[in-house]
Design an enzyme around this catalytic site. Structure first.
Site, PDB file in Angstrom:
ATOM      1  N   GLY A  72       5.549 -27.127 -18.038  1.00  0.00           N
ATOM      2  CA  GLY A  72       6.262 -27.570 -16.859  1.00  0.00           C
ATOM      3  C   GLY A  72       7.756 -27.716 -16.997  1.00  0.00           C
ATOM      4  O   GLY A  72       8.463 -27.803 -15.989  1.00  0.00           O
ATOM      5  N   ASP A  73       8.281 -27.747 -18.221  1.00  0.00           N
ATOM      6  CA  ASP A  73       9.727 -27.839 -18.446  1.00  0.00           C
ATOM      7  C   ASP A  73      10.067 -27.078 -19.719  1.00  0.00           C
ATOM      8  O   ASP A  73      10.772 -27.567 -20.600  1.00  0.00           O
ATOM      9  CB  ASP A  73      10.150 -29.314 -18.556  1.00  0.00           C
ATOM     10  CG  ASP A  73      11.662 -29.496 -18.545  1.00  0.00           C
ATOM     11  OD1 ASP A  73      12.381 -28.554 -18.146  1.00  0.00           O
ATOM     12  OD2 ASP A  73      12.134 -30.584 -18.941  1.00  0.00           O
ATOM     13  N   LEU A  74       9.567 -25.845 -19.793  1.00  0.00           N
ATOM     14  CA  LEU A  74       9.565 -25.108 -21.058  1.00  0.00           C
ATOM     15  C   LEU A  74      10.850 -24.307 -21.259  1.00  0.00           C
ATOM     16  O   LEU A  74      10.825 -23.107 -21.504  1.00  0.00           O
ATOM     17  CB  LEU A  74       8.334 -24.195 -21.125  1.00  0.00           C
ATOM     18  CG  LEU A  74       7.947 -23.685 -22.519  1.00  0.00           C
ATOM     19  CD1 LEU A  74       7.669 -24.822 -23.466  1.00  0.00           C
ATOM     20  CD2 LEU A  74       6.756 -22.744 -22.429  1.00  0.00           C
TER      21      LEU A  74
END
Length: 285
Positions: A190-192
């Protein structure tokens, strides 16, 4: 921290700050080294969300790889409202072999899936709230839960104009028509972005997630946003393990729109142009 771990601390090294927390490396009297995030300003539920996301990703890995297969997600050693403790990871320069392994492992993790989009906990991305309310259709869920809330935040903070907002809202309305073939919910980080991938001696580790069930192309678009090392090796290995839908590269700006809006809210107008460019790319799909 020793209260959480039940083991006295022998040494602490200050690693600076990030967002609303301080970062430290601690050596315990039993010889273990750990990574510690401590809140400088308490935000209720923030560390609980990160801990829940890490545990959920690890659970997904065990589901697809077996209980004994070591996965790319560090264990949560301890967590409360103000502190998160993880094992210390010694980093190294990424190799082609590690990048390919990461691509395969990321594909497997995505394949663990979920019942619906979203997550059963209140989410955060950095210190911003992340609406994880469940949804059945990704395009509508992404527009309503990931794009439009941050447009409103940016307008409220005076970073986007009403004209900017209208342009992004028009792009968001097009997402159902341009999102590509329908896919089942993927278990994503999700926040890669590249800073949330730690490269160890022979593998990559996923840290600082905004984990939820989403679209697998989102993680790949995030890796591209700020230039993950050996990105093409990662993508090739991923695509070999779990082939991607046609024209997925054209949809990268669609998936980057949310993190760019998050950056607009957090850091101001420096990211406004990129967010608007991503929205215009959606209009051309």
């Amino acid at each position: 921290m020793d209260r959480l771990l039940g083991t006295p601390i022998a040494e602490v090294t200050d690693l600076g700050t990030s967002h609303e927390w301080s970062l430290r490396r601690a050596t315990l009297t039993d010889g273990r080294r750990v990574f510690v995030k401590e809140a400088r300003r308490r935000i209720d539920g923030l560390f609980a969300a990160e801990a829940a996301g890490l545990r959920w990703l690890a659970e997904g890995w065990r589901h697809v790889a077996g209980d004994d297969a070591p996965g790319p997600v560090p264990e949560v050693l301890a967590a409360d409202e103000t502190t998160l403790v993880l094992p210390w990871i010694d980093t190294a320069a990424p190799t082609d072999e590690a990048a390919e392994r990461f691509g395969r492992e990321l594909a497997a993790l995505h394949g663990a899936g979920a019942e619906s989009y979203g997550a059963p906990w209140r989410g955060y991305i950095a210190e911003l709230p992340l609406d994880n309310t469940a949804g059945a259709s990704w395009p509508e869920w992404y527009a309503e839960r990931r794009v439009l809330p941050y447009v409103r935040m940016a307008v409220d903070r005076g970073v986007l104009s009403s004209g900017d907002a209208a342009e992004i809202e028009r792009a968001a309305a097009r997402i159902p028509d341009v999102a590509g073939p329908a896919e089942p919910p993927a278990r994503i980080h999700g926040d890669l972005w590249s800073g949330n991938v730690l490269w160890g001696r022979d593998r990559a580790w996923l840290v600082d997630p905004a984990a939820h069930a989403g679209h697998r192309e989102t993680d790949l678009a995030m890796l591209a946003l700020f230039g993950a090392p050996r990105l093409e090796r990662i993508l090739a290995a991923y695509d070999e393990a779990a082939p991607l839908a046609g024209a997925w590269r054209a949809r990268v700006p669609l998936h980057q729109l949310h993190p760019l809006l998050v950056h607009v809210v957090l850091f101001g107008g420096a990211y406004r142009g990129q967010a608007l460019a991503a929205a215009r790319s959606i209009g051309r799909l």
